[in-house]
Design an enzyme around this catalytic site. Structure first.
Site, PDB file in Angstrom:
ATOM      1  N   HIS A 131       4.635   1.327  -8.965  1.00 23.29           N
ATOM      2  CA  HIS A 131       3.279   0.856  -8.645  1.00 23.29           C
ATOM      3  C   HIS A 131       3.150  -0.632  -8.959  1.00 23.29           C
ATOM      4  CE1 HIS A 131       1.204   5.096  -8.949  1.00 23.29           C
ATOM      5  NE2 HIS A 131       2.000   4.972  -7.896  1.00 23.29           N
ATOM      6  N   ASP A 177       2.486  10.846 -12.734  1.00 22.58           N
ATOM      7  CA  ASP A 177       3.442   9.740 -12.852  1.00 22.58           C
ATOM      8  C   ASP A 177       4.790  10.240 -13.351  1.00 22.58           C
ATOM      9  OD1 ASP A 177       1.796   7.702 -11.944  1.00 22.58           O
ATOM     10  OD2 ASP A 177       1.328   6.912 -13.938  1.00 22.58           O
ATOM     11  N   ILE A 205      -7.935   0.584 -14.853  1.00 19.22           N
ATOM     12  CA  ILE A 205      -8.026  -0.798 -15.316  1.00 19.22           C
ATOM     13  C   ILE A 205      -9.381  -1.414 -14.996  1.00 19.22           C
ATOM     14  CG2 ILE A 205      -7.082  -3.123 -14.949  1.00 19.22           C
ATOM     15  CD1 ILE A 205      -4.309  -1.875 -14.817  1.00 19.22           C
ATOM     16  N   THR A 206      -9.942  -1.101 -13.825  1.00 19.63           N
ATOM     17  CA  THR A 206     -11.244  -1.683 -13.489  1.00 19.63           C
ATOM     18  C   THR A 206     -12.349  -1.135 -14.399  1.00 19.63           C
ATOM     19  OG1 THR A 206     -11.472  -0.005 -11.754  1.00 19.63           O
ATOM     20  CG2 THR A 206     -10.706  -2.175 -11.083  1.00 19.63           C
TER      21      THR A 206
END
Length: 492
Positions: A87, A191, A408-409
């Site tokens: 990613h 993941d 993350i945002t």
């Protein structure tokens, strides 16, 4: 988003209980409003929470100076050590963080363990404000018999291993088994399942460590089960990660249509993101694939599956008792509605043979220093909008503020809120008056204790070395794993 700990600490603590500003405080306020003084602010942690907090402070106060302390020798936290190697687009945020670090009002100090090399109180004495943004560096335990057996790992450690986290570089997971079980159904679970099953040639041009790539080339894992306590409507992974699994080269999904009975009608009222995710699950589980997709699945040598309504009860040992050989799962059913839905055991159990168990049931924060309040049950620092309860001048942002949730945002928004609150308190005269020495005082303390901080320019030397080592193999970088080697490269 309001911190969950509001439930426990009503709106009675600092700063409301502070007395009205004195004349000297009023004067201090005027000094800051005219920007005659430089607020010295310290951020602990250089992951997304730390850098976004620093970015907001620097952007919205033209004289603020921010020092970022980090226990690793290298910056960027989970962007470097948590984001999957396949990613790379998610890691582009490092460019933004680098611009922040290049500000002449910002400094990075790596290789400094706050709570060991320097105390939080010493930081508070040196700075006008301290922000704790050190994330969630531990994992939630399974708390079941057998979890100590070889072959049982936390997903966090496994992710750290393939991403080059120094503390996990010697993990050496045994991938000689046919079947692996991942406990948990969030993005991290997908993941690790994806990395286990991705053909190694697809990872060769990523920044995965060479050691991990070598182990994955030798891996015999053919099937990965991803197990959750609740049902398809409660999975925590995102549609992007699910789509990647469905389309993963050389693999086929194993989904039981019975798990999805009646779901079509129940998803009509759910929010759109959840509806789209569930529709994709339904499609993969119940619709007949087209000719090309059917041929692809038929030729697949590996498989992955979702097991719903199963809760881990015990890790089963091999006959000699020396390693994991399976997991006993309690069959569950759901009680309650909406967000209150919970899994309760039915009394039935089933055994699932496997040689590798990866626990992905959540990260958790640790207390950093005895002087800092900490809620061990919620795994957060008690706070109100980022103000640490009962400790004026101390703040928190990111996962240690709200718990290990979101992307993350989410952390960006959360950190901006903490930064804004801090600046409001600064403007209101609620932080210490007079100059503070900042890093000058801490540098002297660290020097007397034999601690050698790593600067951002030092990191850029290590960065250049990693990029150089990766070029020969066509990789974006080959990560340095050994802190001692890093220090040698820096001439320490």
């Amino acid at each position: 988003m309001a911190p969950r700990c509001w439930r426990w600490w009503p709106w009675t603590a600092w700063p409301r209980t502070r007395p009205p500003p004195s004349e000297s405080t009023q004067s201090f306020r005027q000094q800051f409003s005219t920007q005659e003084q430089t607020p010295q602010i310290c951020v602990v942690g250089s992951g997304p929470a730390g850098f976004y907090t620093a970015q907001h402070l620097l952007k919205h106060h033209s004289r603020a100076h921010v020092d970022i302390y980090e226990k690793q020798l290298v910056p960027f936290g989970l962007v470097r050590f948590g984001v999957a190697p396949d990613h790379p687009e998610v890691k582009n945020v490092i460019n933004t963080f680098t611009r922040t670090a290049h500000s002449d009002r910002c400094a990075f100090h790596g290789n400094v363990v706050v709570g060991r090399d320097v105390t939080v109180q010493e930081l508070r004495d040196a700075y006008h404000a301290v922000v704790l943004s050190y994330g969630a560096e531990d994992h939630r335990g399974l708390e079941i018999p057998g979890e100590e057996l070889p072959g049982v790992l936390s997903a966090r450690a496994f992710v750290g291993w393939y991403n080059g986290l120094p503390e996990n570089r010697k993990l050496a997971p045994d991938l000689s088994c046919d079947t692996a079980v991942v406990l948990g159904q969030g993005n991290v679970a997908l993941d690790v399942a994806r990395i286990l099953l991705t053909p190694p040639e697809y990872l060769e041009k990523t920044d995965i460590t060479e050691a991990a790539l070598g182990a994955l080339r030798q891996s015999r894992v053919k099937t990965v089960w991803i197990v959750g306590r609740r049902g398809p409507l409660q999975v925590a992974f995102a549609i992007k990660e699910l789509r990647e699994m469905i389309q993963l080269p050389g693999t086929r999904p194993i989904l039981d249509p019975a798990d999805f009975l009646g779901l079509q009608d129940r998803i009509k009222e759910v929010p759109r993101p959840r509806k789209r995710l569930t529709e994709l699950l339904l499609q993969a589980a119940t619709e007949k694939p087209g000719v090309a997709e059917a041929a692809r699945r038929a030729s697949a040598s590996r498989a992955w599956g979702l097991r719903f309504f199963r809760s881990p009860q015990q890790v089963l040992p091999s006959p000699d008792g020396r390693r994991a050989a399976g997991i006993r799962l309690a069959v569950t059913r759901l009680e309650g509605v909406g967000e209150a839905t919970r899994a309760v055991p039915t009394g039935a159990v089933e055994d699932l043979p496997c040689g590798l168990v990866l626990s992905s049931i959540g990260y958790k924060s640790r207390p950093i220093d005895p002087s800092v309040p900490f809620d061990p049950k919620l795994g957060v620092i008690p706070n109100m909008e980022g103000r640490v309860v009962d400790v004026p001048g101390l703040y928190c942002s990111g996962w240690v503020k709200r718990g290990p949730t979101g992307v993350i945002t989410t952390t960006m928004t959360d950190s901006f809120v903490t930064g804004q609150i801090l600046l409001q308190d600064l403007k209101a005269g609620l932080l210490p008056s007079g100059p503070r020495p900042g890093y000058a005082a801490i540098k002297a303390l660290l020097g007397s204790r034999g601690v050698w901080p790593v600067s951002f320019s030092d990191w850029e030397k290590l960065d250049a070395e990693e990029v150089s080592r990766g070029q020969g193999a066509g990789k974006p970088r080959e990560k340095l794993l050994d802190p001692q080697e890093m220090l040698r490269l820096l001439g320490r």
